[in-house]
Design a protein around this motif. Structure first.
Motif, PDB file in Angstrom:
ATOM      1  N   HIS A  49      -3.681  17.033  -1.746  1.00  0.00           N
ATOM      2  CA  HIS A  49      -4.361  15.754  -1.541  1.00  0.00           C
ATOM      3  C   HIS A  49      -3.939  14.724  -2.579  1.00  0.00           C
ATOM      4  O   HIS A  49      -3.996  14.971  -3.771  1.00  0.00           O
ATOM      5  N   PHE A  50      -3.499  13.608  -2.065  1.00  0.00           N
ATOM      6  CA  PHE A  50      -3.176  12.462  -2.890  1.00  0.00           C
ATOM      7  C   PHE A  50      -4.052  11.311  -2.423  1.00  0.00           C
ATOM      8  O   PHE A  50      -4.328  11.173  -1.225  1.00  0.00           O
ATOM      9  N   LEU A  51      -4.500  10.506  -3.344  1.00  0.00           N
ATOM     10  CA  LEU A  51      -5.285   9.331  -3.008  1.00  0.00           C
ATOM     11  C   LEU A  51      -4.496   8.474  -2.024  1.00  0.00           C
ATOM     12  O   LEU A  51      -3.300   8.247  -2.215  1.00  0.00           O
ATOM     13  N   SER A  52      -5.146   8.035  -0.944  1.00  0.00           N
ATOM     14  CA  SER A  52      -4.441   7.226   0.052  1.00  0.00           C
ATOM     15  C   SER A  52      -5.361   6.139   0.588  1.00  0.00           C
ATOM     16  O   SER A  52      -6.587   6.257   0.530  1.00  0.00           O
ATOM     17  N   TYR A  53      -4.747   5.097   1.103  1.00  0.00           N
ATOM     18  CA  TYR A  53      -5.525   4.006   1.687  1.00  0.00           C
ATOM     19  C   TYR A  53      -6.321   4.516   2.886  1.00  0.00           C
ATOM     20  O   TYR A  53      -7.524   4.315   2.969  1.00  0.00           O
ATOM     21  N   ASP A  54      -5.645   5.177   3.830  1.00  0.00           N
ATOM     22  CA  ASP A  54      -6.309   5.618   5.057  1.00  0.00           C
ATOM     23  C   ASP A  54      -7.426   6.626   4.784  1.00  0.00           C
ATOM     24  O   ASP A  54      -8.505   6.530   5.356  1.00  0.00           O
ATOM     25  N   ILE A  81       0.839  -1.202   0.000  1.00  0.00           N
ATOM     26  CA  ILE A  81       0.000   0.000   0.000  1.00  0.00           C
ATOM     27  C   ILE A  81       0.872   1.249   0.000  1.00  0.00           C
ATOM     28  O   ILE A  81       0.611   2.211  -0.723  1.00  0.00           O
ATOM     29  N   GLU A  82       1.940   1.236   0.795  1.00  0.00           N
ATOM     30  CA  GLU A  82       2.861   2.379   0.836  1.00  0.00           C
ATOM     31  C   GLU A  82       3.483   2.623  -0.535  1.00  0.00           C
ATOM     32  O   GLU A  82       3.568   3.768  -0.998  1.00  0.00           O
TER      33      GLU A  82
END
Length: 138
Positions: A37-42, A17-18
């Motif tokens: 803003h970047f798309l992230s899992y959290d 994920i990282e």
């Protein structure tokens, strides 16, 4: 669809994920990067914000810890009461509320604030719902 809190995933999956998030950050256009803003899992794929029944608990304040019943059964999230229906990203904003993004208090229609703006999680024993419920304030 929501997914388990990131710190509860296997170490290998956390690393993947990282790497995925780093790749997205590299590929993000300049305008989005300037907004920070970047798309992230959290923020975009794991725990859904807002009020909900079931699903996964958020552990943003304490980090994850076991919530076990007195009968030693791991408890399930029954109810999450969050101070905001969305925040941080727009991924969880309902389609019918998209025009409200950026308007004052649009993401707190209940006008309920938990603690200092957090979430109250209520857990129930899946083995016997008559057992005492437990709570976590995040």
């Amino acid at each position: 669809m929501e997914h388990e809190f990131g710190e509860l995933l296997s170490e290998g999956l956390q690393l993947r994920i990282e790497e995925w998030e780093e790749q997205i950050e590299e590929e993000t256009d300049e305008e989005s990067a300037n907004r920070g803003h970047f798309l992230s899992y959290d923020g975009d794929h794991s725990i859904a914000p807002g009020w909900k029944v079931g699903g996964y608990a958020t552990w943003g304040v304490t980090g994850p810890y076991a919530i076990d019943c007195s009968c030693e059964t791991p408890m399930d999230l029954l109810l999450a009461i969050n101070s905001a229906e969305w925040g941080g990203t727009n991924s969880w904003v309902p389609l019918e509320d998209r025009e409200l993004i950026g308007t004052y208090d649009a993401n707190i229609p209940t006008q309920v604030t938990v603690g200092r703006g957090g979430s109250l999680n209520v857990f129930v024993c899946p083995a016997d719902p008559a057992h005492e419920h437990k709570i976590s304030l995040q």
